[in-house]
Design a protein around this motif. Structure first.
Motif, PDB file in Angstrom:
ATOM      1  N   ASN A  40      16.301  58.933  53.163  1.00 34.35           N
ATOM      2  CA  ASN A  40      17.386  59.192  51.970  1.00 34.35           C
ATOM      3  C   ASN A  40      16.776  58.621  50.833  1.00 34.35           C
ATOM      4  N   GLU A  41      16.694  59.282  49.825  1.00 36.38           N
ATOM      5  CA  GLU A  41      16.296  58.787  48.257  1.00 36.38           C
ATOM      6  C   GLU A  41      17.424  57.691  47.806  1.00 36.38           C
ATOM      7  N   ALA A  42      18.481  58.014  48.283  1.00 32.26           N
ATOM      8  CA  ALA A  42      19.485  56.901  47.937  1.00 32.26           C
ATOM      9  C   ALA A  42      19.302  55.536  48.434  1.00 32.26           C
ATOM     10  N   ASN A  43      18.548  55.540  49.480  1.00 29.95           N
ATOM     11  CA  ASN A  43      17.960  54.285  50.401  1.00 29.95           C
ATOM     12  C   ASN A  43      17.141  53.592  49.610  1.00 29.95           C
ATOM     13  N   LYS A  48      31.510  51.716  41.805  1.00 28.91           N
ATOM     14  CA  LYS A  48      32.448  52.097  42.753  1.00 28.91           C
ATOM     15  C   LYS A  48      33.614  51.168  43.106  1.00 28.91           C
ATOM     16  N   ARG A  95      20.044  48.855  38.479  1.00 30.73           N
ATOM     17  CA  ARG A  95      20.622  50.172  39.246  1.00 30.73           C
ATOM     18  C   ARG A  95      21.401  49.528  40.133  1.00 30.73           C
ATOM     19  N   LEU A 150      25.676  50.887  40.168  1.00 30.05           N
ATOM     20  CA  LEU A 150      26.050  51.775  41.345  1.00 30.05           C
ATOM     21  C   LEU A 150      27.271  50.834  41.956  1.00 30.05           C
ATOM     22  N   LYS A 151      27.167  49.694  42.276  1.00 28.93           N
ATOM     23  CA  LYS A 151      28.086  49.055  42.969  1.00 28.93           C
ATOM     24  C   LYS A 151      29.558  48.604  42.167  1.00 28.93           C
ATOM     25  N   ARG A 157      17.531  46.629  50.696  1.00 30.21           N
ATOM     26  CA  ARG A 157      18.127  48.073  50.705  1.00 30.21           C
ATOM     27  C   ARG A 157      19.398  48.130  51.010  1.00 30.21           C
ATOM     28  N   ASP A 183      22.790  54.029  55.104  1.00 26.02           N
ATOM     29  CA  ASP A 183      24.080  54.512  55.753  1.00 26.02           C
ATOM     30  C   ASP A 183      23.898  54.639  57.305  1.00 26.02           C
ATOM     31  N   PHE A 224      21.762  50.354  50.262  1.00 26.31           N
ATOM     32  CA  PHE A 224      22.378  51.764  50.329  1.00 26.31           C
ATOM     33  C   PHE A 224      21.965  52.587  51.488  1.00 26.31           C
ATOM     34  N   ASP A 253      15.467  47.701  38.948  1.00 29.06           N
ATOM     35  CA  ASP A 253      16.036  48.231  40.478  1.00 29.06           C
ATOM     36  C   ASP A 253      17.295  47.439  40.405  1.00 29.06           C
TER      37      ASP A 253
END
Length: 242
Positions: free
Chosen positions: A219-222, A241, A233, A237-238, A121, A125, A123, A230
């Protein structure tokens, strides 16, 4: 004291990756590095214990150092178990060994906690960690959850619909999961030697033991990286950034 167990010992076969998914790199670092980062940054956490094979522990520390993280907060390592829950107990035993050289659970304070997070996991925070610690007062544990948006059905045979479930009463659990250490350790030990291998979620032993587990908004982002899509994805995403 507030301890953290970081689970990084999975094989990740469903992602079809050449290395376990948590060690796949994107944006310059391993997935595990992104996942451990908030644990090392959270002011509530006193020490992190990493559950991983010996062939990966040095790389976990080296990559975290490269990312500028406070690796001194990593207090110990433990070997993975046969399944996820056995790995959690392995991590808790390593913590207990440091608290009490005789591994006496009575040496653990009732105020001590343990939070469990997955290297898969990446993502998480710090806010969600803070929310967990902010909600544990008066409870034995805290679990972030996601409410159901879709209509939810139960199937007894996996082929036909048995009945409709009330989606307002059904939630998907997430990691990290926070527990009072002593009660949670005892809830796991009582499942030995065999029942622990049938446990699917970290909170399950707590529920079996009658522990009071509070729910907070997840958190859905997590999301957890489980499948090849997955993993794609995560990479996208990384890389975006950078």
């Amino acid at each position: 004291m507030n301890y953290a167990i970081f689970l990084a010992g999975g094989t990740g076969t469903r992602t079809e990756s050449d290395v376990p998914k948590q060690y796949v790199r994107a944006g310059g670092y391993m997935m595990a590095t992104y996942a451990i980062k908030p644990l090392l940054e959270c002011k509530h956490i006193d020490g992190v214990y990493v559950v991983a094979g010996d062939d990966w522990t040095k790389e976990i520390v080296a990559d975290a150092e490269k990312a500028g993280l406070n690796v001194k907060k990593i207090k110990g390592f433990a070997m993975p178990g046969v399944n996820r829950q056995a790995s959690i107990l392995s991590g808790m035993t390593a913590i207990l060994r440091d608290i009490s050289k005789k591994e006496n659970i009575e040496d653990v304070s009732d105020k001590d906690t343990v939070i469990v997070h997955d290297a898969a996991r990446p993502f998480l925070d710090v806010k969600l960690l803070n929310d967990c610690y902010g909600a544990i007062s008066g409870h034995d544990g805290v679990m972030p959850v996601i409410s159901m948006k879709d209509t939810v059905y139960l199937s007894e045979n996996g082929k036909t619909v048995s009945k409709l479930l009330d989606r307002h009463k059904v939630y998907a659990g997430q990691a990290p999961e926070l527990f009072k250490y002593k009660k949670y350790y005892e809830a796991n030990v009582i499942l030995l030697p065999d029942k622990i291998f049938s446990i699917n979620g970290a909170t399950e032993p707590a529920i079996i033991a009658g522990m009071d587990i509070a729910m907070i908004n997840g958190n859905e982002a997590n999301f957890k990286v489980t499948t090849a899509s997955d993993l794609d994805r995560f990479k996208q995403l990384k890389e975006e950034k950078q």
